[in-house]
Design an enzyme around this catalytic site. Structure first.
Site, PDB file in Angstrom:
ATOM      1  N   GLY A  96      25.199  37.196  51.578  1.00  4.10           N
ATOM      2  CA  GLY A  96      24.535  36.226  50.651  1.00  4.10           C
ATOM      3  C   GLY A  96      23.660  35.702  51.452  1.00  4.10           C
ATOM      4  N   ARG A 145      24.197  44.011  51.346  1.00  2.95           N
ATOM      5  CA  ARG A 145      25.673  44.304  51.676  1.00  2.95           C
ATOM      6  C   ARG A 145      25.754  45.951  51.898  1.00  2.95           C
ATOM      7  NH1 ARG A 145      28.246  39.528  50.698  1.00  2.95           N
ATOM      8  NH2 ARG A 145      27.198  38.256  49.058  1.00  2.95           N
ATOM      9  N   ASP A 180      31.580  35.768  56.924  1.00  2.66           N
ATOM     10  CA  ASP A 180      32.801  36.361  57.229  1.00  2.66           C
ATOM     11  C   ASP A 180      32.319  37.970  57.546  1.00  2.66           C
ATOM     12  OD1 ASP A 180      35.860  36.324  57.566  1.00  2.66           O
ATOM     13  OD2 ASP A 180      35.289  38.121  56.365  1.00  2.66           O
ATOM     14  N   ASP A 184      28.898  28.616  51.226  1.00  2.00           N
ATOM     15  CA  ASP A 184      30.174  28.171  51.102  1.00  2.00           C
ATOM     16  C   ASP A 184      30.968  27.351  51.935  1.00  2.00           C
ATOM     17  OD1 ASP A 184      29.843  29.958  48.789  1.00  2.00           O
ATOM     18  OD2 ASP A 184      30.550  31.631  49.959  1.00  2.00           O
ATOM     19  N   ASP A 244      32.793  28.134  54.351  1.00  2.00           N
ATOM     20  CA  ASP A 244      34.211  28.762  54.623  1.00  2.00           C
ATOM     21  C   ASP A 244      34.237  29.334  55.773  1.00  2.00           C
ATOM     22  OD1 ASP A 244      32.296  30.662  54.228  1.00  2.00           O
ATOM     23  OD2 ASP A 244      33.764  31.839  52.380  1.00  2.00           O
ATOM     24  N   ARG A 258      33.021  30.857  46.702  1.00  3.27           N
ATOM     25  CA  ARG A 258      33.939  31.938  46.899  1.00  3.27           C
ATOM     26  C   ARG A 258      35.393  31.411  46.807  1.00  3.27           C
ATOM     27  NH1 ARG A 258      33.194  36.226  51.559  1.00  3.27           N
ATOM     28  NH2 ARG A 258      34.507  34.522  52.841  1.00  3.27           N
TER      29      ARG A 258
END
Length: 319
Positions: free
Chosen positions: A11, A72, A103, A127, A129, A171
């Site tokens: 993303g 992706r 990730d 995100d 994250d 997410r």
């Protein structure tokens, strides 16, 4: 090391262009040849690789998205796809790759490292994250985009005396919801890291109504539930017609904030320093305003941690 490449994967996030610019210009400053890889791992497998000069990354630091484009790739997850990518790197004489993404992008970089390619990862995702860093590139911009939307929605919620439910991205992480909820003065925040009973939210709305409060804002992280489902449950429990707004990909766009531009510039240059110092197979980050790096093995699979003190503060201030 004489030749390096940079790619963006997964993303997009505001600030990726600033990171690309930093990698290219720091590399050129150090006397390296620097290549840009278009369309992430897909472009890497297909040889969409171009040698960059100073002008290649001119006038991009302030632009959202990624000038290298992103994708992706399921094929890259296969051994055949990975060998295609390695063959392309070898044919161009590229020894090191800087991967900007989240990730999944890190997992791809780790695979390249297993084939002997020096890799460094830069955390680029709204995100927030990714372990090993306090902030990811794009988080601050997305946060400000959400807060701006909350302010606008609150205006109309107040005018029509309505409860508004706003679903935000993230997410499986609740950082965007938590930070924007606190900054936007939301009455309730729902995040995946904390179990919240819808009954408690309904009680808070009811208590507000009883003391004369005419409107409420509820922030819902997409990883916890959907905004539509929250509205449905509220309607089933009380005589109320909440409105729902799903911000969606609006949160990924826009000019990066000054914070994200500086963060991306620092991390991009640091990634090149690590490559030239042969400290590879690592992800860079920032902790307490200091640049850090950790091996991919210590980053991947590590659970995301929420700031519980901040969540408690948001609850206290929204009584």
């Amino acid at each position: 090391m004489k030749k390096i490449a940079v790619l963006t994967s997964g993303g997009d996030s505001p600030g990726m262009n600033a990171a690309v610019r930093a990698v290219v210009r720091k590399g050129l400053y150090l006397g390296l040849e620097v290549f840009g890889v278009y369309r992430g791992y897909t472009g890497l497998m297909e040889g969409e690789i171009k040698k960059f000069d100073l002008g290649s990354v001119g006038d991009i630091i302030h632009r959202g998205g990624t000038m290298l484009h992103s994708s992706r790739s399921e094929e890259f997850k296969t051994e055949e796809g990975q060998r295609k990518a390695i063959d392309q790197l070898m044919s161009h004489g590229i020894e090191g790759v800087v991967v900007i993404g989240g990730d999944g992008s890190y997992r791809g970089a780790q695979k390249l490292a297993e084939y002997g390619i020096a890799t460094v990862g830069i955390p680029g995702t709204i995100d927030n994250d990714i372990p090993g860093t306090d902030y990811t590139i794009g988080f601050d911009t997305a946060l400000n985009t959400i807060v701006d939307a909350i302010d606008k929605i609150r205006d109309t919620a107040m005018s029509h005396e309505k409860t508004s439910v706003i679903e935000v991205m993230g997410r499986d992480a609740g950082d965007l919801a938590l930070w924007s909820g606190l900054a936007g003065g939301a009455e309730s925040i729902m995040i995946p890291e904390v179990s919240i009973d819808i009954g408690g939210i309904v009680d808070k709305i009811q208590k507000g109504i009883e003391r004369g409060k005419k409107h409420s804002i509820i922030i819902v992280a997409e990883g916890s539930t959907s905004g539509v489902e929250v509205v449905k449950q509220i309607k089933n429990r009380m005589n109320l017609e909440p409105r729902v707004t799903i911000l969606g990909h609006l949160q990924r766009g826009g000019k990066p904030t000054g914070f994200d531009r500086v963060l991306a510039s620092r991390l991009g240059a640091y990634a090149v320093d690590l490559l030239t110092d042969n400290q590879v197979g690592v992800a860079v980050g920032i902790e307490q305003n200091k640049l850090v790096h950790y091996p991919f093995d210590k980053i991947l699979g590590k659970p995301h941690q929420i700031n519980t003190n901040m969540f408690e503060l948001a609850s206290q201030l929204s009584i």
